[in-house]
Every structure is written in C-alpha cells, then in structure tokens.
Design an enzyme around this catalytic site. Structure first.
Site, PDB file in Angstrom:
ATOM      1  N   PHE A   1      -1.661  12.925  -5.052  1.00  0.00           N
ATOM      2  CA  PHE A   1      -2.059  11.779  -5.890  1.00  0.00           C
ATOM      3  C   PHE A   1      -2.138  10.557  -4.985  1.00  0.00           C
ATOM      4  CE2 PHE A   1      -1.886   8.127  -8.536  1.00  0.00           C
ATOM      5  CZ  PHE A   1      -2.454   8.501  -9.757  1.00  0.00           C
TER       6      PHE A   1
ATOM      7  N   ASP B   1       0.631   8.137   2.951  1.00  0.00           N
ATOM      8  CA  ASP B   1       0.694   7.361   1.709  1.00  0.00           C
ATOM      9  C   ASP B   1       2.150   7.327   1.240  1.00  0.00           C
ATOM     10  OD1 ASP B   1       0.695   6.419  -0.875  1.00  0.00           O
ATOM     11  OD2 ASP B   1      -0.985   7.664  -1.569  1.00  0.00           O
TER      12      ASP B   1
ATOM     13  N   THR C   1     -10.457 -10.996  -3.338  1.00  0.00           N
ATOM     14  CA  THR C   1     -10.048 -12.365  -3.701  1.00  0.00           C
ATOM     15  C   THR C   1      -8.584 -12.627  -3.352  1.00  0.00           C
ATOM     16  OG1 THR C   1     -11.594 -12.285  -5.545  1.00  0.00           O
ATOM     17  CG2 THR C   1      -9.967 -14.056  -5.564  1.00  0.00           C
TER      18      THR C   1
END
Ligand code: PSZ
Length: 500
Positions: free
Chosen positions: A217, A326, A381
């Site tokens: 995942f 990860d 952003t």
C-alpha cells in the site's frame, strides 16, 4: 488586541487540558521526575455501546453532506488524553489504532499544548505559507531541529509535503527525473521532449516504470495507486500503468521453526524481482525505481528479513534503479527505532525514504543526486505545513526526554509475549502472532470472526484495527506502557473467550 485575545484563549485551553485537577485521572508513574510527569486515565470507561446515540445522530447529519459509510463514531478530542480516545457519548477507549497509526505521543500531550499556547507560535498557526516560494525565516532552523535531526543514514536532504500519498507521488517523480537525466547523459531536454510531453507522448513522457510488491500500500492517488496492491476496492475502475509487480515473501511462523522455508521464499521473490527488471527493460519500460514498505502494513503486516532488504537494495543498485523505502506507516518509532529500516543495519539503506503519519508532516528524504535539476519540477502550493514541523520538533524532544523508543521496545515485548500466550490458549482462533516493537499483528481464523472480535473489543473499550484478509494490527502511540498492555490483554482475553 486580537492576538492577546487569542493567546488568552490558548492559555485557558492549556489550563483546561493540563488536567491538573480533572476527575478520573491519576499520576501514572509516581517514580518519574517532575518534568516527565504523565497524566493518563485509569482505564477504559464505557457508557453505551459504540457508536452511541449521539454518534448515530451526528452520522445521520453528516450523511446529508458526505458519504459516512466508513465513520466509526464521533470523537471528543478535548477530553481525549494519552492513550485514551473519548467519544461524543462519553465512552473512553484505550486506543491501539491511533487514527490509522498517526498519533505519536498520545492525545493532548502537555508538551504540545504548551507549545501551541506560546504566543510566539501564533503567526505560524494563522499564516500558512506557500513554502516553495515564500518560506518563513525560521524554516531552515525548524527543519534542522525536526526532520534533519532524525535523517536516515546517508541522506542530508528532505522535501516536506502534505500527506503520505503526495510524498510518494513526488518521490516517484524525483526517481523518474533522475533516471531520465541519467539516460540522456545531461539535463537538457530536446525540443521533441518538450513538445511531446505536452500531449502525453514519448519521448517527453517516457515509458518508465516503478516496481512494487503484491500486498503493498503506497497511497490512493493515481501514480501511487499503480503501486498499491492490497485490496481490489482501492483500485477498481481507475486506469493504471503497466508496471511490474513482484511477489512479497510469505513468512511462516514461528520463524525459528521455518528458517529454511522462509529463506527459500525470500530468495524466490528476489529472483522474481530481477526477472521482472530484465523483462520490463526488454519491453521498453525500464524500472526507474523500486518501492517497498519495511513491513507491508495495510496488506496484512507482512514481514521480511533484513537479509531480504539488503539483497533487494543491492539488486536496485546493480540495475541502476532508485530504491524508495516507504516509511509512511513504519516510521516514527513504533518498531522501537525511529525508522524501521534501521533494523536492517545498513549504512546506505535507500535513495529515498518517504514519511507522514507519526512524523505529522509528510515528505521524503533523498540522496543528493535525487534532487530535481530545476526548480518547480517538484512543487505545489503548500509543500507541507510549518506548524507540523514545530509540533514534530517537540514530539522528538519528548521521545528523547522520555526514552520512548526504549519504552516501545519494552511494551512491544510484553505485547508480543501476551499474544503468544493467547495464541497458545486459543489455537483455533489465533495464529501467526508477529511484530517489531509495538508494531504487532495476529491472524484470526476468518474475516467474520475478526469483525466480531473488533466490535466486541470496542464495546469493552479497546480500539483496534484490521489489516490484510484476516489480521488484527496493533498501532498504539509511543506512550503505550507495559501496564496498558496488561489492560489490553485482560480485555482481549475476555473477548476471545466469547468466541471460543
Ligand atoms: O484506506 C486508506 O486510504 C489508508 S488506511 C492506511 C493508510 C491509508 N495508510 C497510508 C499509507 C501507508 O500506510 C503507506 C505505507 N504509504 C502511503 C500511505 C498513504 O498515506 P496517506 O493516507 O497520508 O495519503
């Protein structure tokens, strides 16, 4: 004027939350020095079954606005503290799931409340910057205090991001950019590269791939989802990439009894990885990077040995693929080390390590050469949130001050030993108890029994999560002590007795 009002409110909420005279709490550790005094509730306290009437009413209200199918119950975060999550019906539950493994030092930790009540931190709270272009003055210093102070071996650079998925998504992009520049032999794209990428065509959008593992995942955004293989429902109806998927070892337990079989299975998976790398190169879709979790979490708490990861790292190096670890779920201390890959004992464990959850901010560490060659290639952003770096710096202080990684190792041993005992007591119900630190799991005989156990445990005041087809996983905060293990084991034993 406004700021003094706000700071007064903060001071009040701090007073309220320091629990100095709150009923139902006690000093947990009388022996602890004053600075480490910890406040906690005595144990779970249940008033209704869960979800109670107030939660049901709120779920109905929210149902008119959103899909509420996944909502468990509504929470009272003011009253929650330490290892206990309180719901809107006044039920107080020992939380061994911690918001999908993302609460590092429990609810309302006094050190964090104090930090947020400091008027000097107000401007950080109210002005969220676009970090990639207009960072605040203290940003380099805060990064050094927080993320860089725990950088994995061999990595001195870190890019913050908002969540786990966007950390992985950008880490993949960094590997593709790095790989393509290596292929070109320079950093200057051709005119054809620039025009073809605008219409999603080669050579500007190259046929590169990321190799991932069955059961992995890595998130739900489109790129990440192409490397996620834990449940069909996550992937259904979403277009994806033709990228290679290798088998992940399926270890048999107890490990001591299956040394040979497990080593053989790991060797088989590694062989398959190399075959896939070669096959995809021949297909014209070379593997730019390999992504892997140190423990496959959502996929069922699947472990592999340090030797497996060492060999995999070498395979990546040999074939010129980036190696991305990860640590979104394994990072932050639950395994007894800040990073799970530290258990492999390697000086050069990875090219990229991504994180989120317990680290509070998302992001990824990377080797110098994985830095994108131009600005705005890895960009958005917010690119993180400086308030989370403030909190993280303090979380790390608490971890060091209170020796929480040692505590995790201690309570993890107690938890795993308790699970071994229960497994011996209920052989028809439980199997494959496994874990590292408090990052533990156990298998239940079938999915229906697992659901029933999870619901009954919740009604008795213990919050747990499932993972994989039929596992229960344990993801407590780092302040989960041995006596919390005892509270849990007693309740779990009662629940199991009902399922005999
Ligand atoms: O159902 C979901 O979307 C869930 S349940 C648990 C997660 C997601 N974990 C998130 C996660 C992870 O465990 C690993 C190893 N990598 C990436 C992610 C994605 O992180 P978020 O959810 O922050 O985007």
């Amino acid at each position: 004027m406004a700021s003094s009002l706000i700071s007064r409110q903060f001071a009040l909420s701090l007073q309220k939350n320091l629990w100095l005279s709150a009923p139902g709490c006690r000093y947990v550790s009388k022996a602890a020095p004053k600075t480490q005094v910890e406040f906690d509730y005595d144990g779970p306290s249940m008033k209704t079954s869960v979800p109670g009437p107030r939660s049901q009413e709120l779920t109905k209200q929210l149902g008119d606005i959103q899909n509420v199918g996944a909502i468990n119950f509504f929470c009272n975060y003011d009253e929650s503290r330490g290892n206990y999550l309180v719901d809107v019906d006044g039920n107080r539950m020992l939380d061994i799931y911690t918001q999908i493994s993302s609460i590092p030092i429990g609810y309302n930790h006094p050190a964090l409340l104090k930090l947020m009540s400091n008027p000097n931190n107000l401007s950080t709270l109210v002005n969220r910057p676009a970090l990639g272009i207009l960072p605040p003055e203290n940003f380099p210093e805060k990064l050094a205090e927080s993320l860089l102070s725990v950088a994995p071996s061999g990595m001195a650079r870190v890019q913050t991001m908002a969540c786990g998925s966007c950390s992985n998504e950008n880490a993949y992009k960094a590997m593709f950019i790095w790989y393509r520049n290596k292929e070109r032999g320079h950093n200057t794209p051709s005119e054809e590269d620039l025009s073809s990428c605008m219409i999603n065509q080669v050579p500007g959008c190259p046929e590169l791939s990321i190799l991932s593992f069955m059961g992995a995942f890595h998130g739900r955004t489109m790129g990440c989802l192409a490397t996620t293989h834990s449940k069909a429902i996550h992937k259904l109806d979403v277009p994806s990439f033709d990228w290679p998927i290798a088998p992940f070892p399926k270890l048999q337990y107890p490990l001591e009894e299956f040394t040979r079989e497990n080593a053989q299975d790991e060797a088989r998976c590694l062989e398959e990885v190399e075959d896939l790398i070669i096959k995809w190169r021949q297909k014209g879709k070379p593997v730019a990077g390999i992504v892997i979790e140190p423990i496959q979490a959502e996929g069922g708490d699947n472990h592999a040995s340090p030797n497996f990861f060492k060999s995999l790292r070498n395979i990546a190096r040999k074939h010129g693929c980036g190696f991305h670890v990860d640590e979104v779920q394994t990072g932050g201390g639950n395994t007894g080390k800040l990073w799970a890959h530290e258990h492999w004992g390697m000086d050069d464990p990875a090219d990229i390590v991504s994180f989120s959850k317990k680290l509070l901010t998302g992001g990824y560490y990377h080797k110098d050469e994985l830095q994108a060659d131009k600005p705005y290639r890895i960009f958005n952003t917010w690119m993180g949130d400086p308030t989370k770096n403030l909190l993280l710096a303090e979380v790390l202080n608490v971890i060091r001050r209170e020796n929480l990684l040692e505590e995790v190792t201690r309570s993890g041993k107690a938890l795993l030993n308790g699970l071994y005992e229960l497994q011996a007591q209920y052989p028809g119900l439980l199997s494959r108890a496994r874990g590292q630190g408090t990052f533990c799991a156990i298998d239940i005989c079938d999915d229906a029994t697992r659901s029933s156990i999870l619901l009954k445990a919740r009604d008795k005041g213990v919050l747990l999560g499932g993972c994989g087809d039929r596992s229960i996983r344990f993801r407590p905060a780092l302040v989960f002590k041995e006596y919390h293990v005892d509270i849990f084991l007693n309740i779990f034993n009662d629940v199991l007795a009902q399922h005999k």
